[in-house]
Structures are given as C-alpha cells and as structure tokens.
Design a protein around this motif. Structure first.
Motif, PDB file in Angstrom:
ATOM      1  N   SER A 171     -24.865   2.054 -59.413  1.00  0.00           N
ATOM      2  CA  SER A 171     -25.415   0.889 -58.728  1.00  0.00           C
ATOM      3  C   SER A 171     -25.856  -0.168 -59.732  1.00  0.00           C
ATOM      4  O   SER A 171     -26.192   0.153 -60.881  1.00  0.00           O
ATOM      5  CB  SER A 171     -26.624   1.299 -57.885  1.00  0.00           C
ATOM      6  OG  SER A 171     -26.263   2.245 -56.899  1.00  0.00           O
ATOM      7  N   GLN A 214     -27.311  -6.375 -54.150  1.00  0.00           N
ATOM      8  CA  GLN A 214     -27.450  -4.953 -54.453  1.00  0.00           C
ATOM      9  C   GLN A 214     -26.097  -4.293 -54.259  1.00  0.00           C
ATOM     10  O   GLN A 214     -25.510  -4.360 -53.174  1.00  0.00           O
ATOM     11  CB  GLN A 214     -28.487  -4.305 -53.542  1.00  0.00           C
ATOM     12  CG  GLN A 214     -28.681  -2.826 -53.778  1.00  0.00           C
ATOM     13  CD  GLN A 214     -29.319  -2.524 -55.114  1.00  0.00           C
ATOM     14  OE1 GLN A 214     -30.338  -3.120 -55.478  1.00  0.00           O
ATOM     15  NE2 GLN A 214     -28.743  -1.600 -55.872  1.00  0.00           N
ATOM     16  N   SER A 234     -29.048 -10.714 -59.780  1.00  0.00           N
ATOM     17  CA  SER A 234     -29.984 -11.749 -59.363  1.00  0.00           C
ATOM     18  C   SER A 234     -29.419 -13.110 -59.725  1.00  0.00           C
ATOM     19  O   SER A 234     -28.694 -13.246 -60.716  1.00  0.00           O
ATOM     20  CB  SER A 234     -31.341 -11.565 -60.053  1.00  0.00           C
ATOM     21  OG  SER A 234     -31.918 -10.325 -59.727  1.00  0.00           O
ATOM     22  N   TYR A 279     -30.084 -12.183 -54.286  1.00  0.00           N
ATOM     23  CA  TYR A 279     -29.776 -10.902 -54.905  1.00  0.00           C
ATOM     24  C   TYR A 279     -28.498 -10.311 -54.328  1.00  0.00           C
ATOM     25  O   TYR A 279     -28.107 -10.610 -53.198  1.00  0.00           O
ATOM     26  CB  TYR A 279     -30.916  -9.905 -54.674  1.00  0.00           C
ATOM     27  CG  TYR A 279     -32.263 -10.393 -55.103  1.00  0.00           C
ATOM     28  CD1 TYR A 279     -33.148 -10.985 -54.196  1.00  0.00           C
ATOM     29  CD2 TYR A 279     -32.671 -10.268 -56.429  1.00  0.00           C
ATOM     30  CE1 TYR A 279     -34.389 -11.435 -54.595  1.00  0.00           C
ATOM     31  CE2 TYR A 279     -33.913 -10.722 -56.836  1.00  0.00           C
ATOM     32  CZ  TYR A 279     -34.774 -11.303 -55.924  1.00  0.00           C
ATOM     33  OH  TYR A 279     -36.002 -11.755 -56.315  1.00  0.00           O
ATOM     34  N   THR A 317     -23.873  -0.806 -54.575  1.00  0.00           N
ATOM     35  CA  THR A 317     -23.911   0.643 -54.676  1.00  0.00           C
ATOM     36  C   THR A 317     -22.500   1.207 -54.573  1.00  0.00           C
ATOM     37  O   THR A 317     -21.564   0.498 -54.197  1.00  0.00           O
ATOM     38  CB  THR A 317     -24.797   1.261 -53.577  1.00  0.00           C
ATOM     39  OG1 THR A 317     -24.217   0.961 -52.300  1.00  0.00           O
ATOM     40  CG2 THR A 317     -26.210   0.708 -53.631  1.00  0.00           C
ATOM     41  N   ARG A 352     -27.969  -4.249 -59.527  1.00  0.00           N
ATOM     42  CA  ARG A 352     -28.560  -5.321 -58.726  1.00  0.00           C
ATOM     43  C   ARG A 352     -28.429  -6.626 -59.487  1.00  0.00           C
ATOM     44  O   ARG A 352     -28.996  -6.779 -60.581  1.00  0.00           O
ATOM     45  CB  ARG A 352     -30.029  -5.043 -58.431  1.00  0.00           C
ATOM     46  CG  ARG A 352     -30.643  -6.015 -57.427  1.00  0.00           C
ATOM     47  CD  ARG A 352     -32.143  -5.922 -57.440  1.00  0.00           C
ATOM     48  NE  ARG A 352     -32.751  -6.537 -56.268  1.00  0.00           N
ATOM     49  CZ  ARG A 352     -34.020  -6.957 -56.226  1.00  0.00           C
ATOM     50  NH1 ARG A 352     -34.787  -6.818 -57.284  1.00  0.00           N
ATOM     51  NH2 ARG A 352     -34.499  -7.487 -55.117  1.00  0.00           N
ATOM     52  N   PHE A 379     -22.409  -3.116 -50.496  1.00  0.00           N
ATOM     53  CA  PHE A 379     -23.180  -4.202 -51.101  1.00  0.00           C
ATOM     54  C   PHE A 379     -24.115  -4.800 -50.060  1.00  0.00           C
ATOM     55  O   PHE A 379     -23.793  -4.855 -48.866  1.00  0.00           O
ATOM     56  CB  PHE A 379     -22.245  -5.309 -51.609  1.00  0.00           C
ATOM     57  CG  PHE A 379     -21.398  -4.953 -52.801  1.00  0.00           C
ATOM     58  CD1 PHE A 379     -21.314  -3.649 -53.277  1.00  0.00           C
ATOM     59  CD2 PHE A 379     -20.678  -5.934 -53.449  1.00  0.00           C
ATOM     60  CE1 PHE A 379     -20.543  -3.328 -54.366  1.00  0.00           C
ATOM     61  CE2 PHE A 379     -19.896  -5.635 -54.548  1.00  0.00           C
ATOM     62  CZ  PHE A 379     -19.819  -4.339 -55.000  1.00  0.00           C
ATOM     63  N   THR A 380     -25.249  -5.290 -50.547  1.00  0.00           N
ATOM     64  CA  THR A 380     -26.219  -5.953 -49.672  1.00  0.00           C
ATOM     65  C   THR A 380     -26.702  -7.230 -50.343  1.00  0.00           C
ATOM     66  O   THR A 380     -27.187  -7.188 -51.487  1.00  0.00           O
ATOM     67  CB  THR A 380     -27.418  -5.047 -49.383  1.00  0.00           C
ATOM     68  OG1 THR A 380     -26.966  -3.820 -48.786  1.00  0.00           O
ATOM     69  CG2 THR A 380     -28.389  -5.730 -48.423  1.00  0.00           C
TER      70      THR A 380
END
Length: 118
Positions: free
Chosen positions: A17, A82, A21, A80, A84, A19, A68-69
């Motif tokens: 994962s 995120q 930004s 952002y 995974t 993240r 993904f989020t």
C-alpha cells in the motif's frame, strides 16, 4: 502562485500500500474538482480517481475500483489517494489535477513516481 505538490510515491512490493498526497496552494481549493491521473512509460495518461469539490462524490477508473480510495481535506487544501493491493501494472507517474467546478481553469502537479516491484 498556484502549486500542486504531490508526495508519497516510492517503491513498494506487489500487494503493498501507499498513500499519495497533493498539497494545493494559490487558488480556492474548495471550488475545484480534484483528481489523480497516471501515466506509465509508452502509455497514455489515464484517470485514476476523481472527487467533487465537497468530497461527497467520487469516481474511479475500472482498473483501480475496490483498491484505491480518493479523499480530500478542504481545511488542509489537500487531496489524497490511498492505494492498496498494488500491482506491477500500477507502476506509473501519478499526477494531481485541479479543475474549477464553474469553468475550465485547470492545474496540474509535477507528479510522483509509484513503482510496484518485487
């Protein structure tokens, strides 16, 4: 001066994962639709995920749905991504993009590299 500064990219193993930004400045962040796009070597840029100005609505590319989020913090002027269950095919330069919700003004960041490899 308008800036979109991406961070959080790097090398990760398959299944891992990350993240990302994107810090925005120089414009009224809360009036912009934000998105992440990516471009792999030899391929066209593709939309990964988008989020409306309030954060209430999101959209995803088929290849990342469920993994993904996208989210945003309008108080922090940051969006952002995120990610995974990363796959080698997710390897690309990831760009942050801002689109004014009432017009055509648009801004792009410089990109952050994501490499998925064992």
């Amino acid at each position: 001066q308008v800036q979109l500064v991406e961070s959080g990219g790097g090398l990760v193993q398959p299944g891992g994962s990350l993240r990302l930004s994107c810090a925005a400045s120089g414009f009224t962040f809360s009036l912009y639709i934000m998105s992440w796009s990516r471009q792999a070597p030899g391929k066209e840029r593709e939309l990964v995920a988008g989020i409306d100005s309030s954060g209430g609505s999101t959209t995803y590319g088929d290849s990342v749905k469920g993994r993904f989020t996208i989210s945003r913090d309008n108080a922090a002027n940051t969006v952002y991504l995120q990610m995974t269950s990363l796959k080698p095919e997710d390897t690309a330069l990831y760009y942050c993009h801002a689109l004014f919700q009432y017009g055509s003004q648009t801004y792009w960041g410089q990109g952050t590299q994501v490499t998925v490899s064992s």
